[in-house]
Each structure stands twice: as structure tokens, then as C-alpha cells.
Design a protein around this motif. Structure first.
Motif, PDB file in Angstrom:
ATOM      1  N   ASP A 165       0.814  -1.214   0.000  1.00 33.76           N
ATOM      2  CA  ASP A 165       0.000   0.000   0.000  1.00 33.76           C
ATOM      3  C   ASP A 165       0.854   1.273   0.000  1.00 33.76           C
ATOM      4  OD1 ASP A 165      -2.304  -1.435  -0.049  1.00 33.76           O
ATOM      5  OD2 ASP A 165      -2.897  -1.050   2.033  1.00 33.76           O
ATOM      6  N   PHE A 166       2.022   1.215   0.642  1.00 38.06           N
ATOM      7  CA  PHE A 166       2.880   2.401   0.752  1.00 38.06           C
ATOM      8  C   PHE A 166       4.330   2.019   0.453  1.00 38.06           C
ATOM      9  CE2 PHE A 166      -0.653   3.000   3.684  1.00 38.06           C
ATOM     10  CZ  PHE A 166      -1.081   4.296   3.399  1.00 38.06           C
ATOM     11  N   GLU A 167       5.033   2.931  -0.214  1.00 36.84           N
ATOM     12  CA  GLU A 167       6.468   2.769  -0.460  1.00 36.84           C
ATOM     13  C   GLU A 167       7.170   4.018   0.062  1.00 36.84           C
ATOM     14  OE1 GLU A 167       7.401   0.341  -4.311  1.00 36.84           O
ATOM     15  OE2 GLU A 167       5.748   1.715  -4.784  1.00 36.84           O
ATOM     16  N   ILE A 168       8.029   3.843   1.056  1.00 37.67           N
ATOM     17  CA  ILE A 168       8.640   4.952   1.786  1.00 37.67           C
ATOM     18  C   ILE A 168      10.160   4.781   1.812  1.00 37.67           C
ATOM     19  CG2 ILE A 168       8.629   6.241   3.967  1.00 37.67           C
ATOM     20  CD1 ILE A 168       5.905   6.161   2.694  1.00 37.67           C
ATOM     21  N   GLU A 169      10.876   5.903   1.854  1.00 41.72           N
ATOM     22  CA  GLU A 169      12.335   5.849   1.912  1.00 41.72           C
ATOM     23  C   GLU A 169      12.860   5.833   3.342  1.00 41.72           C
ATOM     24  OE1 GLU A 169      15.383   8.001  -0.839  1.00 41.72           O
ATOM     25  OE2 GLU A 169      15.030   9.343   0.855  1.00 41.72           O
ATOM     26  N   ASP A 170      12.239   6.592   4.237  1.00 37.98           N
ATOM     27  CA  ASP A 170      12.755   6.798   5.583  1.00 37.98           C
ATOM     28  C   ASP A 170      12.238   5.746   6.550  1.00 37.98           C
ATOM     29  OD1 ASP A 170      14.085   8.636   7.617  1.00 37.98           O
ATOM     30  OD2 ASP A 170      12.042   8.520   8.386  1.00 37.98           O
ATOM     31  N   ASP A 171      13.137   5.219   7.405  1.00 40.12           N
ATOM     32  CA  ASP A 171      12.775   4.147   8.338  1.00 40.12           C
ATOM     33  C   ASP A 171      11.737   4.594   9.362  1.00 40.12           C
ATOM     34  OD1 ASP A 171      15.037   2.050   7.698  1.00 40.12           O
ATOM     35  OD2 ASP A 171      16.001   4.004   7.807  1.00 40.12           O
ATOM     36  N   SER A 172      11.921   5.797   9.915  1.00 41.04           N
ATOM     37  CA  SER A 172      10.972   6.257  10.923  1.00 41.04           C
ATOM     38  C   SER A 172       9.573   6.432  10.328  1.00 41.04           C
ATOM     39  CB  SER A 172      11.453   7.572  11.552  1.00 41.04           C
ATOM     40  OG  SER A 172      11.584   8.588  10.574  1.00 41.04           O
ATOM     41  N   CYS A 173       9.503   6.809   9.053  1.00 40.46           N
ATOM     42  CA  CYS A 173       8.192   6.938   8.392  1.00 40.46           C
ATOM     43  C   CYS A 173       7.556   5.572   8.185  1.00 40.46           C
ATOM     44  CB  CYS A 173       8.348   7.661   7.052  1.00 40.46           C
ATOM     45  SG  CYS A 173       8.758   9.408   7.216  1.00 40.46           S
ATOM     46  N   VAL A 174       8.379   4.585   7.836  1.00 38.44           N
ATOM     47  CA  VAL A 174       7.863   3.219   7.694  1.00 38.44           C
ATOM     48  C   VAL A 174       7.249   2.768   9.018  1.00 38.44           C
ATOM     49  CG1 VAL A 174       8.497   0.798   7.334  1.00 38.44           C
ATOM     50  CG2 VAL A 174       9.457   2.564   5.851  1.00 38.44           C
ATOM     51  N   ALA A 175       8.015   2.941  10.097  1.00 35.04           N
ATOM     52  CA  ALA A 175       7.534   2.521  11.420  1.00 35.04           C
ATOM     53  C   ALA A 175       6.310   3.337  11.845  1.00 35.04           C
ATOM     54  CB  ALA A 175       8.650   2.666  12.446  1.00 35.04           C
ATOM     55  N   GLY A 176       6.271   4.626  11.498  1.00 33.28           N
ATOM     56  CA  GLY A 176       5.139   5.474  11.847  1.00 33.28           C
ATOM     57  C   GLY A 176       3.854   5.005  11.189  1.00 33.28           C
ATOM     58  N   LEU A 177       3.953   4.594   9.927  1.00 31.49           N
ATOM     59  CA  LEU A 177       2.764   4.090   9.232  1.00 31.49           C
ATOM     60  C   LEU A 177       2.278   2.787   9.856  1.00 31.49           C
ATOM     61  CD1 LEU A 177       3.673   4.851   5.499  1.00 31.49           C
ATOM     62  CD2 LEU A 177       2.051   6.061   6.965  1.00 31.49           C
ATOM     63  N   VAL A 178       3.229   1.943  10.278  1.00 33.88           N
ATOM     64  CA  VAL A 178       2.851   0.697  10.968  1.00 33.88           C
ATOM     65  C   VAL A 178       2.137   1.034  12.273  1.00 33.88           C
ATOM     66  CG1 VAL A 178       3.714  -1.381  12.104  1.00 33.88           C
ATOM     67  CG2 VAL A 178       4.722  -0.647   9.930  1.00 33.88           C
ATOM     68  N   ALA A 179       2.694   1.961  13.043  1.00 37.62           N
ATOM     69  CA  ALA A 179       2.090   2.342  14.328  1.00 37.62           C
ATOM     70  C   ALA A 179       0.680   2.873  14.149  1.00 37.62           C
ATOM     71  CB  ALA A 179       2.968   3.386  15.015  1.00 37.62           C
ATOM     72  N   SER A 180       0.405   3.475  12.988  1.00 37.59           N
ATOM     73  CA  SER A 180      -0.932   4.013  12.713  1.00 37.59           C
ATOM     74  C   SER A 180      -1.908   2.949  12.235  1.00 37.59           C
ATOM     75  CB  SER A 180      -0.831   5.129  11.659  1.00 37.59           C
ATOM     76  OG  SER A 180      -0.079   6.214  12.159  1.00 37.59           O
ATOM     77  N   GLY A 181      -1.441   1.707  12.147  1.00 42.71           N
ATOM     78  CA  GLY A 181      -2.317   0.609  11.754  1.00 42.71           C
ATOM     79  C   GLY A 181      -2.525   0.476  10.263  1.00 42.71           C
ATOM     80  N   LEU A 182      -1.623   1.062   9.460  1.00 41.99           N
ATOM     81  CA  LEU A 182      -1.805   1.056   8.014  1.00 41.99           C
ATOM     82  C   LEU A 182      -1.154  -0.137   7.323  1.00 41.99           C
ATOM     83  CD1 LEU A 182      -1.290   4.875   7.349  1.00 41.99           C
ATOM     84  CD2 LEU A 182      -3.437   3.576   7.358  1.00 41.99           C
ATOM     85  N   GLY A 183      -0.514  -1.021   8.080  1.00 38.91           N
ATOM     86  CA  GLY A 183       0.090  -2.184   7.480  1.00 38.91           C
ATOM     87  C   GLY A 183       1.200  -2.731   8.349  1.00 38.91           C
ATOM     88  N   VAL A 184       1.911  -3.732   7.815  1.00 38.89           N
ATOM     89  CA  VAL A 184       3.066  -4.318   8.496  1.00 38.89           C
ATOM     90  C   VAL A 184       4.290  -4.066   7.635  1.00 38.89           C
ATOM     91  CG1 VAL A 184       1.622  -6.079   9.573  1.00 38.89           C
ATOM     92  CG2 VAL A 184       2.803  -6.605   7.426  1.00 38.89           C
ATOM     93  N   ALA A 185       5.474  -4.228   8.226  1.00 38.81           N
ATOM     94  CA  ALA A 185       6.694  -3.958   7.469  1.00 38.81           C
ATOM     95  C   ALA A 185       7.835  -4.846   7.929  1.00 38.81           C
ATOM     96  CB  ALA A 185       7.098  -2.492   7.612  1.00 38.81           C
ATOM     97  N   VAL A 186       8.623  -5.288   6.975  1.00 34.64           N
ATOM     98  CA  VAL A 186       9.902  -5.935   7.270  1.00 34.64           C
ATOM     99  C   VAL A 186      10.961  -4.849   7.187  1.00 34.64           C
ATOM    100  CG1 VAL A 186      11.614  -7.613   6.513  1.00 34.64           C
ATOM    101  CG2 VAL A 186       9.174  -8.179   6.402  1.00 34.64           C
TER     102      VAL A 186
END
Length: 301
Positions: A221-242
Motif C-alpha cells: 500500500d505504501f512505499e517509503i524511503e525513511d525508516d521512521s516513516c515506515v515505522a510510523g505508518l505501521v504504528a498508525s495501523g496502516l500495514g506491516v513492514a519488514v
């Protein structure tokens, strides 16, 4: 004889006020010094001094030439001294580029230990953070001396040496159905919505490869460059991330779950441009990084 030598001779003559003393100071014969000053006057087209008995009286043009030349000469000597110190590693600047995940632990620890080893040397550090491709471009263009990143295939003149391994984890919201798992494989999240690093990130090819090996086509659903943004989207319930197991995850409203063995490591490289000679202090830092014991960073991997 170049103009720089002529100016040096003139400075000595002005300060000594005598051809005899100036010649001794310069280790020249008086006739040679006299010829040099005559040439300088001829080249400039003005009279720099007049003789009055044994005294030399400098004209206003001579005084102006001395003032300007002395200042420039002093500045030039300072620059030369600085360059010599830099060549000998007594001072200098190191331009370092690194990927986002290394900015909270790896790079600070490495710079701290290197700085302690440098004692009283005057070294400036310029640090740049970015994606692997942007950093490698900076290395090619001469912006960076050394880069810490993923490797990039088919890049001429760039040498990659493995230096450190990051552990990969699955990051999920705290209310996720898998949040209490102790370990997990990718098959368990094949139906989830995913947050991926963008295609310019050095870690993206690795994560793509891991999912391909697992036979999974992730729903991105999302493609992000920054690690903190990846984790922030996960924290908001928008998906999971490796993603790499970085310290900032402990401060966010997420759960990190270790991956099974075949998915758990990411190689980090130190890179330099083979076609460029590193400045002395940058070369020392490069060797320091290669020989540094990274156990304090990798003990839990």
C-alpha cells in the motif's frame, strides 16, 4: 624566475631595508637580488624605491605593493601549512555518507571511538544521510569520501566491503493478531497490507528477494524511503513492514517480531571510490572502520 619569487624577494628587501641584509636572508648574491628587483619594477612599470646614500626610500607604490603582498604571502603560508598538516593527517575533513538505519547507533558509536583514537588532532566530520543509490552517486561525484550502505551491482570504480549485519524484523501494530508471536516467517503475513521501502532504497531489492523466495506476492500500500516513516505508518495501523531492527522502534507504538533464520540478516558495506585517493584522515578512518570490532553492535544478531 616567476612573479612569486620576485614578490618574495621584494618583501625581504622592504623589511630589511638593505640589499646586503636581504641578500643574506634570501641566500642570494646582491647582483642577483638587484636584477630580480629591477625585473619586478620593469614588469609592473613603476618605481618601487629610490636610493638615498645607503638608505632605500620606498615609494608610495612600493609601500602599497608590500602591504598587499605581505598579507597575501601570509595567507598563502597559512594555506600551505594547513595543506601540509592535512597531508600528514594532523587535520582534515572526513565526508561520510550513510543510510538512515545507521544514524542512531552504528555511525555515532564508530565516530565516537575514532575521535577518541585521534587524540588532539583537528578533524571535522561532515555527515550525510540518504538512500543507498543517492549515497553511491555522491561517492562517484566526489561528494563523499566513504559511504556505509547496501551494495549496488555494476557500479564502476566503487569498492564494497562487508562490515556489519543488521537484523531484520517484522514490525506490526500493537493490536495486530500476530503481536504476541515470538518468531515468525513471511508466510504468516501473506494476506496483510504491507509498507515497503521505495525502489531507490538499498534494502528494497533484499526484501523483494525474500518475499519472492517465500513465494509471496505482497499487497503493498505504501512505499517509503525513511525508516521512521515506515515505522510510523505501521504504528498508525496502516500495514506491516519488514525492516531493520533499529533503536527507534523501542520508542514507537509497534511490536517487533524476529524473523525465522533464512530472513533475518541484512549486510551493510563500507564503500569507497577506487579512482580517487582518500585524504589522509579519511584513509585512517576507513582503515579504523575495517578493523573495528563490531561485536558490541552485533551481539544480539
Amino acid at each position: 624566475m616567476n612573479n612569486l619569487n620576485l614578490i618574495t624577494y621584494f618583501i625581504a628587501l622592504y623589511e630589511e631595508g638593505s640589499f646586503t641584509r636581504a641578500a643574506e636572508r634570501l641566500s642570494l648574491s646582491q647582483p642577483a637580488l638587484s636584477m630580480a628587483i629591477s625585473k619586478l619594477e620593469k614588469d609592473i612599470g613603476v618605481q618601487l624605491f629610490v636610493k638615498k646614500g645607503r638608505k632605500l626610500l620606498f615609494t608610495s607604490q612600493g609601500k602599497r605593493l608590500y602591504d598587499v603582498s605581505k598579507e597575501s604571502y601570509s595567507n598563502m603560508q597559512d594555506v600551505i601549512a594547513s595543506l601540509k598538516d592535512e597531508a600528514q593527517g594532523k587535520l582534515g575533513t572526513i565526508d561520510i555518507g550513510y543510510i538512515y538505519t545507521l544514524g542512531t547507533h552504528f555511525i555515532p558509536a564508530l565516530l565516537r571511538d575514532f575521535r577518541l583514537s585521534m587524540e588532539e588532532r583537528r578533524i571535522d566530520y561532515k555527515c550525510y544521510v540518504g538512500s543507498t543509490r543517492a549515497l553511491i552517486k555522491g561517492l562517484i561525484d566526489g561528494k563523499h569520501d566513504i559511504v556505509f550502505s547496501s551494495s549496488v551491482e555494476e557500479v564502476e570504480d566503487i569498492e564494497f566491503i562487508p562490515i556489519y549485519k543488521e537484523r531484520l524484523v517484522l514490525v506490526v501494530p500493537t493490536n495486530h493478531r500476530l503481536a504476541d508471536k515470538k518468531i515468525i516467517d513471511l508466510a504468516s503475513i501473506k494476506e496483510d497490507r504491507h509498507i515497503f521501502y521505495d525502489k531507490n532504497s538499498g534494502i528494497r531489492p533484499l526484501i523483494d528477494r525474500l518475499f519472492k523466495q517465500a513465494g509471496i506476492m505482497p499487497n503493498i500500500d505504501f512505499e517509503i524511503e525513511d525508516d521512521s516513516c515506515v515505522a510510523g505508518l505501521v504504528a498508525s495501523g496502516l500495514g506491516v513492514a519488514v525492516m531493520p531492527d533499529i533503536p527507534i522502534l523501542a520508542t514507537m507504538d509497534v511490536r517487533k517480531i524476529p524473523l525465522t533464520e533464512e530472513y533475518q540478516k541484512r549486510q551493510i558495506y563500507i564503500a569507497k571510490n577506487r579512482s580517487r585517493r582518500l585524504p589522509a584522515v579519511a584513509a585512517e578512518f576507513y582503515e579504523f572502520a575495517l578493523t573495528k570490532d563490531m561485536n558490541f553492535l552485533t551481539a544480539d544478531i
